[in-house]
Motif scaffolding. Structure first.
Motif, mmCIF file in Angstrom:
data_model
loop_
_atom_site.group_PDB
_atom_site.id
_atom_site.type_symbol
_atom_site.label_atom_id
_atom_site.label_comp_id
_atom_site.label_asym_id
_atom_site.label_seq_id
_atom_site.Cartn_x
_atom_site.Cartn_y
_atom_site.Cartn_z
ATOM 1 N N PHE A 44 0.825 -1.201 0.000
ATOM 2 C CA PHE A 44 0.000 0.000 0.000
ATOM 3 C C PHE A 44 0.862 1.254 0.000
ATOM 4 C CE2 PHE A 44 -3.207 -3.072 1.195
ATOM 5 C CZ PHE A 44 -4.331 -2.603 0.537
ATOM 6 N N SER A 45 2.059 1.144 0.582
ATOM 7 C CA SER A 45 2.930 2.325 0.628
ATOM 8 C C SER A 45 3.563 2.605 -0.741
ATOM 9 C CB SER A 45 4.009 2.145 1.692
ATOM 10 O OG SER A 45 4.942 1.196 1.264
ATOM 11 N N CYS A 46 3.390 1.703 -1.710
ATOM 12 C CA CYS A 46 3.916 1.925 -3.059
ATOM 13 C C CYS A 46 2.935 2.678 -3.946
ATOM 14 C CB CYS A 46 4.238 0.601 -3.743
ATOM 15 S SG CYS A 46 5.562 -0.325 -2.963
ATOM 16 N N LEU A 47 1.809 3.059 -3.382
ATOM 17 C CA LEU A 47 0.741 3.612 -4.223
ATOM 18 C C LEU A 47 0.907 5.083 -4.547
ATOM 19 C CD1 LEU A 47 -2.360 1.904 -2.618
ATOM 20 C CD2 LEU A 47 -0.999 1.175 -4.564
ATOM 21 N N GLY A 48 1.777 5.765 -3.834
ATOM 22 C CA GLY A 48 1.967 7.186 -4.101
ATOM 23 C C GLY A 48 1.098 8.056 -3.221
ATOM 24 N N LEU A 49 1.302 9.350 -3.362
ATOM 25 C CA LEU A 49 0.707 10.334 -2.469
ATOM 26 C C LEU A 49 -0.813 10.317 -2.461
ATOM 27 C CD1 LEU A 49 2.257 12.099 -0.616
ATOM 28 C CD2 LEU A 49 1.955 14.011 -2.214
ATOM 29 N N ALA A 50 -1.422 10.153 -3.620
ATOM 30 C CA ALA A 50 -2.878 10.210 -3.705
ATOM 31 C C ALA A 50 -3.529 9.079 -2.907
ATOM 32 C CB ALA A 50 -3.327 10.154 -5.159
ATOM 33 N N PHE A 51 -2.770 8.005 -2.660
ATOM 34 C CA PHE A 51 -3.320 6.884 -1.922
ATOM 35 C C PHE A 51 -2.828 6.821 -0.485
ATOM 36 C CE2 PHE A 51 -4.472 5.016 -6.075
ATOM 37 C CZ PHE A 51 -5.803 4.772 -5.778
ATOM 38 N N ARG B 283 -15.276 5.984 -3.252
ATOM 39 C CA ARG B 283 -15.101 5.470 -4.624
ATOM 40 C C ARG B 283 -14.607 6.567 -5.560
ATOM 41 N NH1 ARG B 283 -20.336 3.335 -3.928
ATOM 42 N NH2 ARG B 283 -21.076 4.609 -5.661
ATOM 43 N N THR B 284 -15.127 7.771 -5.379
ATOM 44 C CA THR B 284 -14.714 8.892 -6.225
ATOM 45 C C THR B 284 -13.255 9.255 -5.978
ATOM 46 O OG1 THR B 284 -16.965 9.729 -6.124
ATOM 47 C CG2 THR B 284 -15.274 11.259 -6.901
ATOM 48 N N ALA B 285 -12.875 9.298 -4.717
ATOM 49 C CA ALA B 285 -11.483 9.607 -4.379
ATOM 50 C C ALA B 285 -10.550 8.537 -4.942
ATOM 51 C CB ALA B 285 -11.321 9.711 -2.861
ATOM 52 N N VAL B 286 -10.965 7.285 -4.824
ATOM 53 C CA VAL B 286 -10.131 6.190 -5.329
ATOM 54 C C VAL B 286 -9.981 6.293 -6.847
ATOM 55 C CG1 VAL B 286 -10.030 3.686 -5.682
ATOM 56 C CG2 VAL B 286 -10.565 4.596 -3.417
#
Ligand code: 1PW
Length: 206
Positions: A48-55, A148-151
């Protein structure tokens, strides 16, 4: 450089194989320990930490809930103990309860399983498309419109396949086998967790 260092994916595959092996030889009445289980889930936090700032929020959500379970493992020996207490208190679905955290963490494990399946289904598949499909299958049905929208906005900021593999210190070739090992090993673990709820007449529609 020699390949003796264990990558995050190797550690995850191994930890879940140990869990599924344990569940496979269950003639004994021994139950799955919460500390063993939550330690394995802590390893998944790396993904999960590989997902970048938005996540960042997705990471924090998963990591926080795993940390709660690790903390709870000082008080509860097994996953069954967690469920039994929340059933007795009527707090299974209560925000912040360990049974609710366990349900969320289970979704995280299943999300990664679905993501790996999608990822391996085609080499031309972008991480974004793989993640979107996995998310739509596993998590979207249980998430609010706002989440869902944020994702879906965040999906556009995911790293590429190559960047992800690089972060994980893998190649397409080395990642494939480990992802397959996790896909296979996580299934019985996820099924075991579901059974804990179902056997207590708790539906899984949340
Ligand atoms: C390399 C891995 C790529 C995976 C990409 C997939 C995107 C991940 C999206 C996860 C989004 C989690 C959003 C948070 C949801 C919250 O509604 C929920 N928390 C969880 C962990 O499910 C809230 O739970 P709560 O506090 O109400 O019990």
């Amino acid at each position: 450089m020699t390949m003796t260092t264990k990558t995050p994916l190797s550690a995850i595959a191994q930890a879940f194989e140990e869990l599924s092996e344990f569940l496979g030889c269950q003639m004994k009445d021994e139950e799955l320990r919460l500390d063993t289980f939550s330690d394995a889930c802590s390893l998944v936090s790396v993904l999960f930490s590989c997902l970048g700032l938005a996540f960042k929020f997705a990471e924090m959500e998963y990591v926080a809930k795993v940390r709660d379970l690790v903390e709870a493992s000082k008080r509860f020996a097994t996953l069954e103990n967690v469920l039994d207490l929340d059933v007795a208190n009527g707090t299974v679905k209560k925000r912040g309860s360990q049974s609710r955290n366990l349900r969320r963490v289970r979704q995280g494990l299943d999300l990664i399983r679905a993501l790996f399946e999608e990822f391996l289904s085609s080499e031309d598949y972008s991480l974004r498309d793989a993640a979107s499909t996995a998310y739509a299958q596993v998590c979207a049905p249980y998430h609010t419109w706002a989440v869902r929208t944020a994702v879906s906005a965040g999906m556009h900021t995911l790293p590429t396949r190559e960047q992800l593999l690089l972060k994980l210190n893998e190649t397409d070739h080395t990642a494939e086998k480990k992802m397959r090992r996790y896909i296979e090993a996580s299934r019985p673990v996820i099924a075991y967790i579901d059974k804990l709820y179902i056997s207590r007449k708790i539906t899984l529609d949340w």
